[in-house]
Design an enzyme around this catalytic site. Structure first.
Site, PDB file in Angstrom:
ATOM      1  N   GLY A 287       0.776  -1.230   0.000  1.00 40.52           N
ATOM      2  CA  GLY A 287       0.000   0.000   0.000  1.00 40.52           C
ATOM      3  C   GLY A 287       0.811   1.285   0.000  1.00 40.52           C
ATOM      4  CD  GLU A 329       1.296  -9.169   1.491  1.00 42.43           C
ATOM      5  OE1 GLU A 329       1.192 -10.367   1.747  1.00 42.43           O
ATOM      6  OE2 GLU A 329       0.315  -8.389   1.476  1.00 42.43           O
ATOM      7  N   PRO A 330       4.856  -4.780  -1.132  1.00 43.45           N
ATOM      8  CG  PRO A 330       6.988  -3.900  -1.527  1.00 43.45           C
ATOM      9  CD  PRO A 330       6.264  -4.959  -0.742  1.00 43.45           C
ATOM     10  CB  CYS A 407     -18.618   3.927 -27.230  1.00 47.57           C
ATOM     11  SG  CYS A 407     -17.979   3.846 -28.893  1.00 47.57           S
ATOM     12  CE1 TYR A 437      -3.036  -3.549  -8.051  1.00 48.03           C
ATOM     13  CE2 TYR A 437      -1.897  -1.531  -7.455  1.00 48.03           C
ATOM     14  CZ  TYR A 437      -2.222  -2.845  -7.188  1.00 48.03           C
ATOM     15  OH  TYR A 437      -1.724  -3.439  -6.067  1.00 48.03           O
TER      16      TYR A 437
HETATM   17  C1  LIG Z   1      -3.115  -5.167  -3.370  1.00 47.91           C
HETATM   18  C2  LIG Z   1      -2.405  -5.787  -2.264  1.00 47.91           C
HETATM   19  C3  LIG Z   1      -1.065  -5.477  -2.050  1.00 47.91           C
HETATM   20  C4  LIG Z   1      -0.300  -4.454  -2.853  1.00 47.91           C
HETATM   21  O1  LIG Z   1      -0.821  -3.176  -2.712  1.00 47.91           O
HETATM   22  P1  LIG Z   1      -0.006  -1.926  -3.342  1.00 47.91           P
HETATM   23  O2  LIG Z   1      -0.885  -0.769  -3.055  1.00 47.91           O
HETATM   24  O3  LIG Z   1       0.128  -2.199  -4.798  1.00 47.91           O
HETATM   25  O4  LIG Z   1       1.306  -1.883  -2.655  1.00 47.91           O
HETATM   26  C5  LIG Z   1      -0.405  -6.137  -1.027  1.00 47.91           C
HETATM   27  N1  LIG Z   1      -1.033  -7.053  -0.263  1.00 47.91           N
HETATM   28  C6  LIG Z   1      -2.337  -7.376  -0.457  1.00 47.91           C
HETATM   29  C7  LIG Z   1      -2.966  -8.386   0.400  1.00 47.91           C
HETATM   30  C8  LIG Z   1      -3.064  -6.747  -1.446  1.00 47.91           C
HETATM   31  O5  LIG Z   1      -4.347  -7.069  -1.620  1.00 47.91           O
END
Ligand SMILES: *Cc1c(COP(=O)(O)O)cnc(C)c1O
Length: 480
Positions: A287, A329-330, A407, A437
Site C-alpha cells: 500500500g 508486500e509492495p 464509447c 493496476y
Molecule cells: C493489493 C495488495 C497489495 C499491494 O498493494 P499496493 O498498493 O500495490 O502496494 C499487497 N497485499 C495485499 C494483500 C493486497 O491485496
C-alpha cells in the site's frame, strides 16, 4: 513572454484548486517520471537515451514503456531498506512483490533475481509464477474466495504461505491438506480496523468489507480472529505461521502501518497468553504510495522502514514478546512509477464550459487508447498527469482533459492537466505512473487490442509483452 506572465494569464477558473499552471511545461518531475526519463537537446522525451519517436515507430501507440532499471532499483530499495531497518530486530524481512499490480513472466524473473518473493491471488498468477520458474516456497497465495482447485494448486507447488481469509476457508484448507497428508503453512489475514486514506488514516472497530478476519470481540465473545487461531492450532494439517494485514493502498505516512503493526503485535501477545504459542511471522501488507502528480510526496523506503521498525521494536519490548519475522508486500511502489503510457494525439476540441455567469474553455485531447489500457480514472477517479512527449513547446498552457477513444463519456485518462496550446494531431503524449493496476486491469472494450509492454534498459528497448493483434481478438470465436 516570461513564465510568470504566462501563469498569471492562464490560470483557468474551472481548473481544480490543486492544479498549478506549470512554470515550465517541458519539465519532467523526477518523482513522477521513471528514472532515466529526460528530454533530448531537441526537446523530445527519451528514456535511457531511447527517444519516444523511435519507440512509437518500432512498437506503435499506445504502448506501455517500462524502465527495467527503475523497477529493479525500487525492488532493491525496498529489500535493502527494510532489511537494514529490521536486521537488528528479527534478522531481516521478506519482501513479497504484489503480483496483482503488474505481472508477466519477464517481470516475475526480475522479482526473483532481485531477491524478492512473489504474492499471488489466483490460480492464474500461480501458473505464471510456475512458468517464470519461481520456487513454491517463495510464493504467497491470497484471496477471499480461493477455490479448492487453487488451494490444491498451491499445495502442489509447496507455496510458502496461504493467507487464509475466513473461518470457512481455514476449514477447507485444513481438510484438503489433511486429505493429502500435508501440512499447509498458513497466515491469518486480520482486519485491524485501520484505514490509511492517503494523507490521513481512520480507525474503525468494525470492518465493513469483504477481506479478512475481524479482530473485534462482540457481546463478550471471542473475536473471529481469535477463534481462527484456536481452530488453526487444533488442525494438525495446518502450520500456523502468523498473522497478516493489508490496510489499504496509496498510503503516504508510516503512521497507519505502525498502528496496524502495534495492533497485530498486541494480538500475537494475547495469543501467547491464551494458547502459550508464539506466532513467528507478521506480514504488514503493501500500500505504499507513489507520486501520480506533482502534489504527491511519497516517503523513501528507508524512512518508512525506520519508522515501522521503531514501532515494532518498541511494541515487542513493551509486550515482552520475541520480534516476529516481518514481511511486506509492495506492488504499486515498485512498478507504478517505472512506466509511462505513450499515446498519439488525435482529435482536439475546445468546449465552452458554463460556470455560474461565466464561460471558460476546456480543451479535450483525444488519444488512441483510454479506459481499455487505463481504467483507473473511471474505476476510482484516479488522478494522472500528462506531457507532450514528441517535442518541446514554448506555447502557453491551456486547461486540457485527455480522453480515450471509447464509447463512454467517462473514458478519461487525465481529467485535468495544463498542456501546451499548440498541441496537434500526431503529437505523442506520455502519461506517467501507469505501471501498476493499468495493464492488469485493461480490457478489450470496443474490440481494442491490448497494447504492448516495452522494457527499456541501458539504451535498449525490447518487447516483454507483445501487443494483441486482431487475430488475438477473434481467437475464442466459435463461429468460423
Ligand atoms: C493489493 C495488495 C497489495 C499491494 O498493494 P499496493 O498498493 O500495490 O502496494 C499487497 N497485499 C495485499 C494483500 C493486497 O491485496
Amino acid at each position: 513572454m516570461s513564465t510568470h506572465e504566462n501563469t498569471a494569464q492562464l490560470e483557468s477558473p474551472i481548473a481544480p484548486a490543486w492544479l498549478a499552471v506549470p512554470d515550465d511545461p517541458n519539465h519532467l518531475n523526477p518523482s513522477v517520471w521513471p528514472q532515466g526519463a529526460s528530454r533530448t537537446e531537441e526537446g523530445e522525451l527519451a528514456i535511457d537515451g531511447v527517444k519516444v519517436s523511435d519507440l512509437a515507430h518500432r512498437f506503435g501507440t499506445p504502448a506501455y514503456i517500462l524502465s527495467e532499471d527503475h523497477f529493479r532499483n525500487r525492488a532493491r530499495a525496498f529489500r535493502d531498506a527494510f532489511n537494514a531497518a529490521f536486521a537488528p530486530l528479527c534478522g531481516g524481512v521478506d519482501v513479497y512483490y504484489a503480483g496483482k499490480s503488474f505481472l508477466c513472466v519477464e517481470v516475475a524473473k526480475w522479482v526473483q533475481e532481485e531477491g524478492l518473493r512473489l504474492d499471488t491471488c489466483s490460480g492464474g498468477e500461480l501458473a505464471l509464477a510456475a512458468r517464470a520458474g519461481i520456487e513454491g516456497p517463495k510464493l504467497g497465495l491470497h484471496g477471499n474466495n480461493k477455490s479448492d482447485a487453487e488451494i490444491n494448486r498451491a499445495l502442489d507447488m509447496s507455496v510458502g504461505r496461504i493467507v487464509v481469509d475466513s473461518l470457512q476457508e481455514l476449514e477447507r484448507v485444513a481438510a484438503i491438506a489433511g486429505m493429502r497428508q500435508l501440512r499447509a503453512p498458513v497466515l491469518l489475514r486480520l482486519t485491524p480496523g485501520i484505514h490509511a486514506e492517503t494523507h490521513e488514516f481512520i480507525a474503525t472497530a468494525h470492518e465493513d468489507q469483504k477481506f479478512g478476519l475481524s479482530m473485534t470481540a462482540v457481546h463478550g465473545e471471542r473475536s473471529t480472529a481469535e477463534r481462527a487461531v484456536g481452530a488453526a492450532l487444533g488442525h494438525p494439517s495446518l502450520e500456523l505461521l502468523g498473522v497478516h494485514c493489508h490496510i489499504g493502498s496509496q498510503i503516504f505516512s508510516a503512521e497507519g502501518f505502525a498502528l496496524a503493526a502495534e495492533k497485530l503485535l498486541t494480538f500475537i501477545a494475547s495469543i501467547r497468553d491464551l494458547h502459550g504459542v508464539s506466532l513467528k511471522e507478521l506480514d504488514l501488507g503493501g500500500g505504499y504510495g507513489i507520486a501520480y502528480t506533482d502534489l504527491d510526496q511519497p516517503k523513501e523506503p528507508a524512512e518508512l522502514a525506520a519508522a515501522m521498525a521503531d514501532v515494532v521494536g518498541a511494541t515487542c519490548a513493551r509486550l515482552g514478546i520475541d520480534v516476529p519475522r516481518i514481511s511486506i508486500e509492495p506492488g504499486r511502489a515498485i512498478v507504478g512509477s517505472s512506466t509511462f503510457t505513450l499515446y498519439t494525439v488525435g482529435t482536439l476540441k475546445t468546449i465552452n464550459v458554463q460556470h455560474g455567469e461565466d464561460i471558460s474553455e476546456r480543451r479535450y485531447v483525444s488519444v488512441d487508447g483510454g479506459m481499455s489500457d487505463n481504467p483507473r480514472p473511471v474505476l476510482y477517479g484516479a488522478t494522472y498527469t500528462a506531457a507532450l512527449a514528441s517535442r518541446r513547446s514554448e506555447a502557453p498552457s491551456v486547461l486540457s482533459r485527455v480522453v480515450g477513444k471509447h464509447c463512454e463519456s467517462g473514458d478519461i485518462v487525465v481529467k485535468d492537466a495544463y498542456l501546451p496550446a499548440d498541441l496537434v494531431a500526431g503529437d505523442l503524449l506520455a502519461v506517467p505512473g501507469t505501471g501498476a493496476y493499468c495493464w492488469v486491469l485493461g480490457s478489450n472494450y470496443n474490440y481494442t487490442p491490448r497494447p504492448p509492454v516495452v522494457a527499456v534498459s541501458q539504451g535498449q528497448a525490447r518487447l516483454i509483452l507483445r501487443g494483441e493483434t486482431e487475430e488475438d481478438l477473434f481467437r475464442r470465436e466459435v463461429a468460423s
